[in-house]
Design an enzyme around this catalytic site. Structure first.
Site, PDB file in Angstrom:
ATOM      1  N   GLU A 614       0.847  -1.190   0.000  1.00  0.00           N
ATOM      2  CA  GLU A 614       0.000   0.000   0.000  1.00  0.00           C
ATOM      3  C   GLU A 614       0.884   1.242   0.000  1.00  0.00           C
ATOM      4  O   GLU A 614       1.711   1.425   0.889  1.00  0.00           O
ATOM      5  CB  GLU A 614      -0.909   0.023   1.239  1.00  0.00           C
ATOM      6  CG  GLU A 614      -2.056  -0.961   1.161  1.00  0.00           C
ATOM      7  CD  GLU A 614      -3.129  -0.685   2.207  1.00  0.00           C
ATOM      8  OE1 GLU A 614      -3.139   0.434   2.784  1.00  0.00           O
ATOM      9  OE2 GLU A 614      -3.957  -1.596   2.439  1.00  0.00           O
ATOM     10  N   GLU A 699     -12.493   2.805   2.250  1.00  0.00           N
ATOM     11  CA  GLU A 699     -11.869   2.769   3.579  1.00  0.00           C
ATOM     12  C   GLU A 699     -12.735   3.467   4.610  1.00  0.00           C
ATOM     13  O   GLU A 699     -13.478   4.391   4.275  1.00  0.00           O
ATOM     14  CB  GLU A 699     -10.542   3.540   3.551  1.00  0.00           C
ATOM     15  CG  GLU A 699      -9.361   2.776   3.052  1.00  0.00           C
ATOM     16  CD  GLU A 699      -8.102   3.576   3.341  1.00  0.00           C
ATOM     17  OE1 GLU A 699      -7.166   2.982   3.872  1.00  0.00           O
ATOM     18  OE2 GLU A 699      -8.070   4.783   3.038  1.00  0.00           O
TER      19      GLU A 699
HETATM   20  P1  C2E Z   1      -4.097   4.034   6.557  1.00  0.00           P
HETATM   21  O1  C2E Z   1      -3.087   3.255   5.795  1.00  0.00           O
HETATM   22  O2  C2E Z   1      -5.088   4.793   5.762  1.00  0.00           O
HETATM   23  O3  C2E Z   1      -4.787   3.061   7.525  1.00  0.00           O
HETATM   24  C1  C2E Z   1      -6.123   3.063   7.776  1.00  0.00           C
HETATM   25  C2  C2E Z   1      -6.401   3.819   9.019  1.00  0.00           C
HETATM   26  O4  C2E Z   1      -7.778   4.006   9.153  1.00  0.00           O
HETATM   27  C3  C2E Z   1      -5.970   3.036  10.268  1.00  0.00           C
HETATM   28  O5  C2E Z   1      -5.542   3.963  11.229  1.00  0.00           O
HETATM   29  C4  C2E Z   1      -7.239   2.393  10.707  1.00  0.00           C
HETATM   30  O6  C2E Z   1      -7.259   2.086  12.085  1.00  0.00           O
HETATM   31  C5  C2E Z   1      -8.209   3.478  10.395  1.00  0.00           C
HETATM   32  N1  C2E Z   1      -9.550   2.993  10.192  1.00  0.00           N
HETATM   33  C6  C2E Z   1      -9.957   1.771   9.726  1.00  0.00           C
HETATM   34  N2  C2E Z   1     -11.299   1.706   9.675  1.00  0.00           N
HETATM   35  C7  C2E Z   1     -11.771   2.897  10.136  1.00  0.00           C
HETATM   36  C8  C2E Z   1     -13.075   3.442  10.324  1.00  0.00           C
HETATM   37  O7  C2E Z   1     -14.067   2.820  10.094  1.00  0.00           O
HETATM   38  N3  C2E Z   1     -13.145   4.694  10.806  1.00  0.00           N
HETATM   39  C9  C2E Z   1     -12.050   5.418  11.104  1.00  0.00           C
HETATM   40  N4  C2E Z   1     -12.190   6.645  11.577  1.00  0.00           N
HETATM   41  N5  C2E Z   1     -10.793   4.963  10.920  1.00  0.00           N
HETATM   42  C10 C2E Z   1     -10.671   3.693  10.460  1.00  0.00           C
HETATM   43  P2  C2E Z   1      -4.248   3.754  12.044  1.00  0.00           P
HETATM   44  O8  C2E Z   1      -4.037   2.354  12.361  1.00  0.00           O
HETATM   45  O9  C2E Z   1      -4.293   4.731  13.159  1.00  0.00           O
HETATM   46  O10 C2E Z   1      -3.138   4.166  11.007  1.00  0.00           O
HETATM   47  C11 C2E Z   1      -3.036   5.455  10.603  1.00  0.00           C
HETATM   48  C12 C2E Z   1      -2.098   5.609   9.453  1.00  0.00           C
HETATM   49  O11 C2E Z   1      -0.771   5.333   9.867  1.00  0.00           O
HETATM   50  C13 C2E Z   1      -2.345   4.642   8.332  1.00  0.00           C
HETATM   51  O12 C2E Z   1      -3.375   5.087   7.529  1.00  0.00           O
HETATM   52  C14 C2E Z   1      -1.037   4.668   7.625  1.00  0.00           C
HETATM   53  O13 C2E Z   1      -0.946   5.785   6.791  1.00  0.00           O
HETATM   54  C15 C2E Z   1      -0.095   4.813   8.777  1.00  0.00           C
HETATM   55  N6  C2E Z   1       0.440   3.504   9.086  1.00  0.00           N
HETATM   56  C16 C2E Z   1      -0.048   2.568   9.955  1.00  0.00           C
HETATM   57  N7  C2E Z   1       0.734   1.490   9.948  1.00  0.00           N
HETATM   58  C17 C2E Z   1       1.724   1.714   9.069  1.00  0.00           C
HETATM   59  C18 C2E Z   1       2.852   0.942   8.622  1.00  0.00           C
HETATM   60  O14 C2E Z   1       3.081  -0.209   9.021  1.00  0.00           O
HETATM   61  N8  C2E Z   1       3.657   1.524   7.713  1.00  0.00           N
HETATM   62  C19 C2E Z   1       3.403   2.753   7.236  1.00  0.00           C
HETATM   63  N9  C2E Z   1       4.256   3.260   6.335  1.00  0.00           N
HETATM   64  N10 C2E Z   1       2.369   3.493   7.607  1.00  0.00           N
HETATM   65  C20 C2E Z   1       1.522   2.980   8.527  1.00  0.00           C
HETATM   66 CA    CA Z   2      -3.138   1.746   4.397  1.00  0.00          CA
HETATM   67 CA    CA Z   3      -5.887   4.697   3.919  1.00  0.00          CA
END
Ligand code: C2E
Ligand code: CA
Ligand code: CA
Length: 750
Positions: A614, A699
């Site tokens: 991704e 998403e």
């Molecule tokens: P992302 O890649 O867009 O990940 C999806 C985010 O949306 C995740 O937040 C997830 O918990 C959240 N999400 C999923 N379903 C819903 C929903 O129904 N409502 C809402 N409000 N949020 C939802 P998370 O886990 O806090 O991660 C935030 C961002 O951090 C991710 O956005 C991604 O950009 C980054 N990230 C997380 N893990 C990694 C990783 O392993 N590597 C990298 N490079 N970036 C990461």
């Molecule tokens: Ca993602």
């Molecule tokens: Ca995303």
């Protein structure tokens, strides 16, 4: 002087020479003073001699010609006229000096324009008419020689030319006068009556001194600069002049010894000597003039270099904005001047705006530093326009600052908003429209509680960045603490990478719309800080990206994900969902994420087609990243465009990219349920993606209406709290065993 010297030495080819010229100038005023003083003194002595009938004063030896009082008077007048600047005197003196010069010129003009009656007129005019008559009666010649008159006249005109700011011509006149005198000297040496007979020794000394004074009145200009320089051309000019002088003197001597010797075919009069003198002197001065032109050129280089260095010290070379140092100087001057003014809520005080372009690095990576530079120049131009009269500086890289010595907070905020807006207009890069955003930190003296404005603006700017950029933030004292915490977190992240257990992954299912089957799981990073508890991934990912830790962090997370995938595969061979791994653009720029991933898979004997990378749109801005992703596709990986709809690339780019799916950003879905227009766009994008054979994933689906809309638009899969939150691998196991999510409700999934 020395300060200049080290700078000038940096000049290619010419440096050292130019420098030495400057050193030699110092003696100019001294030469001028001595020359003018000696001339005046000689003239006065002669006049005094006439007054007290002391003959040796006007006639050195009985066989040599005497100085006419009229000549002595002109010498005194010219000498006095040449003195003042050397004495650094005031305006009144200067006027008197000019008057003396003009008077001398008038007297000399009378002498040279009315030759015969003029001479007699002069005799009658001098207060020493009696002495002069007595001299004549004694059979001695006493006239004002025509050669001396011309020499003095040349000096008078030379000085007038200097007033008219014609230093080179002025020096030419002085040099010509010297040439005339030189003829007389050779005449003396060769005992040629026709020459030495016209100029008395005292006249020679007085006029010669004045010529030297005039030459050194403008040593910074014309050939005098070349002549006085301790540079290569200067040395050459002096050697030339010295040689020709010595040669002429030697010739005079040779002539005087041999002119009457039998058998030597030399002309029996002094004509030859005179012509030689004229020719050689003319040649010498011509060569000196050529050398002068070269010295002039050197001087131009010096001037240019000085201006250039001046500019680089105060101006940024690329954008022409102020430098950091210059702005700091302005700020300290401003804070000294603006203390204790104003009152009330609209207090005027100093404000500092720090403007940082978001994701500027991708421009450099994608289009090369030359395009990056062009963009910075354009950004600088826009900021200057926005800032109006306020100074704008480039602090380095993509960081700019605007300083307002006196402004209200509201005005500073308006300026910050204007700056963001100015930079939001797309930039033109190789015919493509490129969107950039900027983060602005504002520090206003009223609100910074005594903190350093630069530091405060920096803290505020980082808060703006942490909030996602493209905004301005006004500094508040607690931000400084936040910033400190940020820096601490950076250090702690180093630790977390070394230790086991602090960093982990949670997994969130991606569910197929039509049958609620689990298509994939997205691996999402988690950090359990030992002191502060869980830190949001957005936050620590950004810290890792800005502190150069992203490759290490990414590799660590990839290891965990691949290990987990291997465990599931061992559990349920062949029926595991895809593993979606988030990869930051920094991992493409600073590392080779595809090779790292391939190595990991090899270690666990897993096949790439079970993995989806991704990436966000910004990754596609860099050419190497696109190539790496194309390679990943060839190897069998899937590639998903994450957060589609919030980035800055356009739909038109989609077909060119090596993608298998797009993930529509949550904000998209939220807007689409609220506005029909957005819903239409949402549907159109889904259709377009389908036309390109891309799987469309929505998403952040949280509500039933959102899901209904997604179904109506024809999306293939959804991911969101409505079905499942990100969870620990043990929790996910239950879901995987079932294979589908069914009609689970959010409360069940918590
Ligand atoms: P992302 O890649 O867009 O990940 C999806 C985010 O949306 C995740 O937040 C997830 O918990 C959240 N999400 C999923 N379903 C819903 C929903 O129904 N409502 C809402 N409000 N949020 C939802 P998370 O886990 O806090 O991660 C935030 C961002 O951090 C991710 O956005 C991604 O950009 C980054 N990230 C997380 N893990 C990694 C990783 O392993 N590597 C990298 N490079 N970036 C990461
Ligand atoms: Ca993602
Ligand atoms: Ca995303």
């Amino acid at each position: 002087m020395e300060r200049v010297s080290t700078r000038i030495l940096k000049l290619p080819r010419f440096g050292a020479e130019v420098l030495s010229i400057d050193r030699a100038f110092k003696s100019g005023p001294l030469f001028r003073l001595v020359g003018a003083a000696v001339g005046t003194l000689v003239g006065m002595l002669v006049l005094a001699g006439y007054a007290v009938h002391f003959e040796p004063a006007w006639r050195l030896r009985p066989d040599l010609p005497a100085t006419h009082p009229y000549t002595a008077l002109c010498i005194v007048l010219l000498g006095l006229g040449l003195l003042p600047r050397a004495l650094r005197s005031g305006m009144g003196w200067r006027r008197a000096a000019r008057g003396a010069i003009v008077l001398a010129i008038v007297l000399l003009l009378i002498r040279v324009t009315v030759p015969l009656s003029g001479a007699r007129l002069l005799d009658a005019m001098t207060p020493f008419a009696k002495t002069v008559a007595a001299e004549r009666a004694a059979g001695k010649t006493l006239t004002m020689g025509i050669a001396a008159s011309w020499a003095l006249l040349l000096l008078g005109f030379g000085e007038v030319l200097r007033w008219a700011r014609r230093p080179v011509l002025s020096q030419v006149f002085a040099a010509s006068a010297l040439g005339l005198l030189f003829m007389a000297v050779t005449g003396y040496l060769a005992s040629l009556r026709s020459f030495h007979g016209t100029i008395a020794p005292a006249t020679l000394l007085g006029t010669g001194s004045l010529a030297v004074a005039l030459l050194f009145a403008t040593p910074r200009h014309g050939f005098m600069r070349a002549l006085t320089a301790s540079s290569a051309p200067g040395r050459l000019a002096r050697v030339l002049l010295g040689c020709s002088t010595a040669f002429m003197l030697a010739m005079g001597w040779v002539m005087s010894r041999r002119i009457d010797a039998p058998g030597i075919p030399l002309p029996a009069d002094g004509a030859l000597l005179v012509y030689q003198t004229a020719i050689i002197l003319a040649l010498t001065w011509a060569i000196v003039t050529v050398i002068t032109m070269r010295a002039d050129q050197l001087d131009r280089y010096r001037g240019l270099a000085e201006r250039l260095l001046e500019r680089t010290a105060t101006r940024d070379a690329l954008t022409g904005l102020l430098t950091r140092n210059q702005l700091t100087r302005l700020r300290s001057a401003g804070s000294a001047g603006s203390a204790g003014n104003g009152g009330g809520s609209q207090r005027q005080a100093a404000a500092n705006l720090l403007i940082d372009l978001d994701r500027f690095r991708t421009v450099n990576e994608a289009f090369g530093p030359a395009e990056g530079d062009r963009l910075l120049v354009e950004a600088a131009r826009r900021l200057r326009r926005v800032a109006g009269d306020q100074p704008v500086a480039r602090l380095g890289g993509d960081e700019f600052a605007i300083y307002c010595a006196r402004t209200t907070l509201a005005e500073a905020e308006r300026l910050g908003a204007a700056a963001i807006q100015a930079l939001a207009t797309p930039f033109d890069i190789r015919g493509r429209r490129f969107r950039l955003t900027a983060s602005v930190g504002i520090a206003h003296a009223e609100r910074s509680a005594g903190a350093d404005l630069q530091q405060a603006a920096d803290d505020a700017m980082h808060v703006a960045k942490d909030l996602g950029g493209s905004r301005s933030v006004v500094f508040a004292p607690e931000m400084h603490e936040m910033r400190k915490l940020q820096i601490e977190l950076e250090q702690d992240l180093h630790e977390a990478l070394r230790r086991e257990g602090e960093l982990s992954l949670h997994y969130q299912p991606v569910v197929r719309v039509k049958d609620h089957q689990i298509l994939a799981v997205e691996a999402l990073a988690r950090w359990e800080h030992p002191r502060l508890g869980p830190i949001a991934p957005d936050r620590f990912i950004r810290i890792a990206e800005t502190s150069g830790l992203m490759v290490a962090l990414g590799n660590k997370l990839m290891q965990i994900a691949v290990r987990q995938a291997a465990a599931w595969e061992a559990d349920r061979p062949g029926s595991c969902p895809l593993m979606n791994i988030n990869v930051s653009s920094a991992q493409f720029v600073d590392g080779d994420v595809v090779s790292d991933l391939v190595d990991l898979l090899r270690q666990h004997s897993l096949s790439p087609d079970r993995f989806c990378i991704e990436i966000t749109e910004s990754v596609f801005a860099t050419e190497p990243a696109v190539r790496a992703l194309e390679r990943a596709r060839r190897l069998g990986f899937r590639v998903a465009m994450d957060d589609f709809g919030v980035g800055y690339s356009t739909l038109s780019q989609l077909p060119r990219l090596p993608l298998t799916s797009v993930k529509l950003d949550r904000s998209f879905i939220v807007n689409a349920t609220e506005s029909e227009g957005d819903a239409a766009i949402f549907g159109a994008i889904t259709q377009l993606a389908h036309a390109l054979d891309l799987v469309v994933i929505a998403e952040g689906v949280e509500t039933k209406p959102q899901l209904d809309l997604i179904v109506a638009c024809g999306c293939d899969a959804v991911q969101g709290y409505l079905f499942a939150r990100p969870m620990r691998p043990e929790a996910l196991k239950v879901w995987l065993e079932r294979g589908y999510v069914g009609d689970a409700s959010p409360s069940q999934l918590a």
